[in-house]
Design a protein around this motif. Structure first.
Motif, mmCIF file in Angstrom:
data_model
loop_
_atom_site.group_PDB
_atom_site.id
_atom_site.type_symbol
_atom_site.label_atom_id
_atom_site.label_comp_id
_atom_site.label_asym_id
_atom_site.label_seq_id
_atom_site.Cartn_x
_atom_site.Cartn_y
_atom_site.Cartn_z
ATOM 1 N N LYS A 102 -5.971 2.791 3.948
ATOM 2 C CA LYS A 102 -4.686 2.077 3.944
ATOM 3 C C LYS A 102 -3.520 2.947 3.482
ATOM 4 O O LYS A 102 -2.383 2.746 3.910
ATOM 5 N N THR A 103 -3.810 3.894 2.564
ATOM 6 C CA THR A 103 -2.730 4.685 1.970
ATOM 7 C C THR A 103 -2.606 6.080 2.555
ATOM 8 O O THR A 103 -1.636 6.787 2.262
ATOM 9 N N ASN A 104 -3.592 6.505 3.332
ATOM 10 C CA ASN A 104 -3.651 7.892 3.839
ATOM 11 C C ASN A 104 -3.704 8.904 2.700
ATOM 12 O O ASN A 104 -3.214 10.033 2.838
ATOM 13 N N LEU A 108 -4.692 3.510 -9.537
ATOM 14 C CA LEU A 108 -3.806 3.482 -8.379
ATOM 15 C C LEU A 108 -2.386 3.706 -8.891
ATOM 16 O O LEU A 108 -1.762 2.794 -9.441
ATOM 17 N N THR A 133 1.552 4.172 -8.881
ATOM 18 C CA THR A 133 2.732 3.781 -8.127
ATOM 19 C C THR A 133 3.960 4.579 -8.567
ATOM 20 O O THR A 133 5.013 4.472 -7.969
ATOM 21 N N TYR A 136 0.828 -1.219 0.000
ATOM 22 C CA TYR A 136 0.000 0.000 0.000
ATOM 23 C C TYR A 136 0.856 1.260 0.000
ATOM 24 O O TYR A 136 0.495 2.265 -0.619
ATOM 25 N N GLU A 137 1.998 1.217 0.662
ATOM 26 C CA GLU A 137 2.868 2.387 0.744
ATOM 27 C C GLU A 137 3.394 2.823 -0.629
ATOM 28 O O GLU A 137 3.830 3.949 -0.798
ATOM 29 N N LYS A 138 3.387 1.909 -1.580
ATOM 30 C CA LYS A 138 3.886 2.220 -2.926
ATOM 31 C C LYS A 138 2.865 2.995 -3.760
ATOM 32 O O LYS A 138 3.204 3.549 -4.802
ATOM 33 N N ILE A 139 1.618 3.020 -3.314
ATOM 34 C CA ILE A 139 0.586 3.782 -4.036
ATOM 35 C C ILE A 139 0.764 5.248 -3.685
ATOM 36 O O ILE A 139 0.685 5.637 -2.517
ATOM 37 N N THR A 140 1.026 6.072 -4.691
ATOM 38 C CA THR A 140 1.317 7.491 -4.468
ATOM 39 C C THR A 140 0.124 8.395 -4.759
ATOM 40 O O THR A 140 0.099 9.539 -4.319
ATOM 41 N N LEU A 142 -9.003 1.850 0.384
ATOM 42 C CA LEU A 142 -7.707 2.290 -0.135
ATOM 43 C C LEU A 142 -7.280 3.622 0.478
ATOM 44 O O LEU A 142 -6.102 3.808 0.797
ATOM 45 N N GLU A 143 -8.221 4.540 0.638
ATOM 46 C CA GLU A 143 -7.895 5.817 1.272
ATOM 47 C C GLU A 143 -7.389 5.594 2.695
ATOM 48 O O GLU A 143 -6.428 6.231 3.132
#
Length: 62
Positions: free
Chosen positions: A57-59, A26, A28, A11-15, A54-55
């Protein structure tokens, strides 16, 4: 016989998350995105549940 490829992305890879009338994108990287066509969702409630998830998990926000 259908062939497919499976990738796992943290999830951290989603920018960035973008939503259009045709898909959820999504990102990356600036020019690389996972594209989820709207047709995969059974209804708008299901799409909303995924985008909310997703919002969270990714902030990120749409």
């Amino acid at each position: 016989m259908m062939e497919y490829e499976e990738n796992v992305i943290m999830y951290e890879k989603i920018t960035e998350i973008k939503l259009s009338d045709e898909a959820v994108y999504l990102f990356t990287a600036p020019t690389i995105a996972i594209i989820l066509p709207i047709r995969i969702f059974s209804d708008t409630k299901e799409k909303k549940e995924l985008t909310d998830f997703l919002e969270n998990k990714t902030n990120l926000t749409l």
